[in-house]
Write a protein that holds these residues in place. Sequence first.
Motif, PDB file in Angstrom:
ATOM      1  N   GLU A  60      75.852  24.703  -8.432  1.00 32.90           N
ATOM      2  CA  GLU A  60      74.782  25.370  -7.703  1.00 32.90           C
ATOM      3  C   GLU A  60      73.842  24.329  -7.106  1.00 32.90           C
ATOM      4  OE1 GLU A  60      72.678  28.303  -9.949  1.00 32.90           O
ATOM      5  OE2 GLU A  60      74.515  29.347 -10.491  1.00 32.90           O
ATOM      6  N   TYR A  61      73.544  24.510  -5.844  1.00 34.29           N
ATOM      7  CA  TYR A  61      72.612  23.649  -5.130  1.00 34.29           C
ATOM      8  C   TYR A  61      71.569  24.536  -4.472  1.00 34.29           C
ATOM      9  CZ  TYR A  61      76.450  20.285  -5.493  1.00 34.29           C
ATOM     10  OH  TYR A  61      77.441  19.466  -5.955  1.00 34.29           O
ATOM     11  N   TYR A  62      70.486  23.910  -4.023  1.00 30.07           N
ATOM     12  CA  TYR A  62      69.444  24.615  -3.285  1.00 30.07           C
ATOM     13  C   TYR A  62      69.148  23.837  -2.016  1.00 30.07           C
ATOM     14  CZ  TYR A  62      68.885  27.382  -7.456  1.00 30.07           C
ATOM     15  OH  TYR A  62      69.129  28.214  -8.509  1.00 30.07           O
ATOM     16  N   LEU A  63      68.943  24.579  -0.944  1.00 28.74           N
ATOM     17  CA  LEU A  63      68.649  23.991   0.347  1.00 28.74           C
ATOM     18  C   LEU A  63      67.205  24.326   0.700  1.00 28.74           C
ATOM     19  CD1 LEU A  63      70.294  22.416   2.457  1.00 28.74           C
ATOM     20  CD2 LEU A  63      70.815  24.583   3.561  1.00 28.74           C
ATOM     21  N   TYR A  64      66.384  23.293   0.902  1.00 26.71           N
ATOM     22  CA  TYR A  64      64.968  23.451   1.229  1.00 26.71           C
ATOM     23  C   TYR A  64      64.659  22.745   2.539  1.00 26.71           C
ATOM     24  CZ  TYR A  64      64.093  24.896  -3.569  1.00 26.71           C
ATOM     25  OH  TYR A  64      64.101  25.570  -4.760  1.00 26.71           O
ATOM     26  N   ARG A  65      63.612  23.185   3.186  1.00 25.86           N
ATOM     27  CA  ARG A  65      63.066  22.431   4.305  1.00 25.86           C
ATOM     28  C   ARG A  65      62.268  21.274   3.702  1.00 25.86           C
ATOM     29  NH1 ARG A  65      63.302  25.108   9.195  1.00 25.86           N
ATOM     30  NH2 ARG A  65      63.672  27.340   9.021  1.00 25.86           N
ATOM     31  N   ASP A  66      62.221  20.180   4.417  1.00 23.66           N
ATOM     32  CA  ASP A  66      61.513  18.985   3.959  1.00 23.66           C
ATOM     33  C   ASP A  66      60.079  19.303   3.544  1.00 23.66           C
ATOM     34  OD1 ASP A  66      60.972  16.218   3.558  1.00 23.66           O
ATOM     35  OD2 ASP A  66      60.165  16.080   5.587  1.00 23.66           O
ATOM     36  N   ASP A  67      59.394  20.126   4.321  1.00 23.03           N
ATOM     37  CA  ASP A  67      57.985  20.404   4.019  1.00 23.03           C
ATOM     38  C   ASP A  67      57.795  21.372   2.853  1.00 23.03           C
ATOM     39  OD1 ASP A  67      58.983  22.493   5.556  1.00 23.03           O
ATOM     40  OD2 ASP A  67      57.222  22.645   6.841  1.00 23.03           O
ATOM     41  N   ASN A  68      58.882  21.917   2.284  1.00 26.18           N
ATOM     42  CA  ASN A  68      58.783  22.737   1.083  1.00 26.18           C
ATOM     43  C   ASN A  68      58.907  21.928  -0.205  1.00 26.18           C
ATOM     44  OD1 ASN A  68      60.480  25.217   2.879  1.00 26.18           O
ATOM     45  ND2 ASN A  68      58.392  25.418   2.188  1.00 26.18           N
ATOM     46  N   ILE A  69      59.369  20.687  -0.097  1.00 30.26           N
ATOM     47  CA  ILE A  69      59.464  19.819  -1.277  1.00 30.26           C
ATOM     48  C   ILE A  69      58.036  19.425  -1.647  1.00 30.26           C
ATOM     49  CG2 ILE A  69      60.314  17.609  -2.162  1.00 30.26           C
ATOM     50  CD1 ILE A  69      62.571  19.586  -1.642  1.00 30.26           C
ATOM     51  N   LEU A  70      57.682  19.611  -2.927  1.00 33.17           N
ATOM     52  CA  LEU A  70      56.302  19.383  -3.359  1.00 33.17           C
ATOM     53  C   LEU A  70      55.975  17.937  -3.632  1.00 33.17           C
ATOM     54  CD1 LEU A  70      56.076  22.426  -5.789  1.00 33.17           C
ATOM     55  CD2 LEU A  70      55.296  22.296  -3.411  1.00 33.17           C
ATOM     56  N   GLY A  71      56.969  17.145  -4.037  1.00 38.80           N
ATOM     57  CA  GLY A  71      56.712  15.738  -4.310  1.00 38.80           C
ATOM     58  C   GLY A  71      57.909  15.061  -4.946  1.00 38.80           C
ATOM     59  N   LYS A  72      57.795  13.732  -5.092  1.00 36.98           N
ATOM     60  CA  LYS A  72      58.823  12.935  -5.754  1.00 36.98           C
ATOM     61  C   LYS A  72      58.384  12.669  -7.181  1.00 36.98           C
ATOM     62  CE  LYS A  72      59.991  10.174  -1.679  1.00 36.98           C
ATOM     63  NZ  LYS A  72      60.162   8.784  -1.210  1.00 36.98           N
ATOM     64  N   LEU A  73      59.336  12.622  -8.084  1.00 36.75           N
ATOM     65  CA  LEU A  73      59.049  12.284  -9.479  1.00 36.75           C
ATOM     66  C   LEU A  73      59.562  10.877  -9.743  1.00 36.75           C
ATOM     67  CD1 LEU A  73      60.173  15.617 -11.149  1.00 36.75           C
ATOM     68  CD2 LEU A  73      57.839  14.858 -10.737  1.00 36.75           C
ATOM     69  N   HIS A  74      58.728  10.060 -10.385  1.00 32.49           N
ATOM     70  CA  HIS A  74      59.104   8.687 -10.729  1.00 32.49           C
ATOM     71  C   HIS A  74      59.024   8.512 -12.237  1.00 32.49           C
ATOM     72  CE1 HIS A  74      59.204   7.110  -6.637  1.00 32.49           C
ATOM     73  NE2 HIS A  74      58.158   7.883  -6.398  1.00 32.49           N
ATOM     74  N   ASP A  75      59.832   7.618 -12.763  1.00 30.01           N
ATOM     75  CA  ASP A  75      59.801   7.316 -14.208  1.00 30.01           C
ATOM     76  C   ASP A  75      58.594   6.495 -14.557  1.00 30.01           C
ATOM     77  OD1 ASP A  75      62.160   8.682 -14.699  1.00 30.01           O
ATOM     78  OD2 ASP A  75      63.371   6.917 -14.206  1.00 30.01           O
TER      79      ASP A  75
END
Length: 97
Positions: free
Chosen positions: A82-97
Motif C-alpha cells: 500500500e502506498y499513498y499519493l500526495y501533492r507536494d504541498d500536502n506533506i507536512l514536513g521531513k523527519l530527521h533522526d
Amino acid sequence: MEKRLIPLFNRVLVEKIVPPSKINADILLREKSSKLNSGKVVDVGPGIHGKDGKLLHVAVKEGDTVLFPEYGGTEVKLDHKEYYLYRDDNILGKLHD
C-alpha cells in the motif's frame, strides 16, 4: 513483472511506516500512536511550472521520511503493498533522526 507508479507534476508517492508491534502472551498488539503519520518517500514527480514559467521542484526527495496528514492522499495498491499519493504541498514536513 512488478508494477511501478511514476508520480506526475508535484505528486509524492509515500510508503506508510507501520509502527512496531508489541508481543504480549503470544498476541501481537499494535502500538497506539499519537496520530503520527509518517512514511518513506518512494518517488516524486518533476514539479510544476509557476506563473513565471519556471519549474518549481518538489520539496522532498526519494528516501526522505516525511510526516503527512491523517486524512487525504490517494491510496494506491501495487504488488500487495500500500502506498499513498500526495501533492507536494500536502506533506507536512521531513523527519530527521
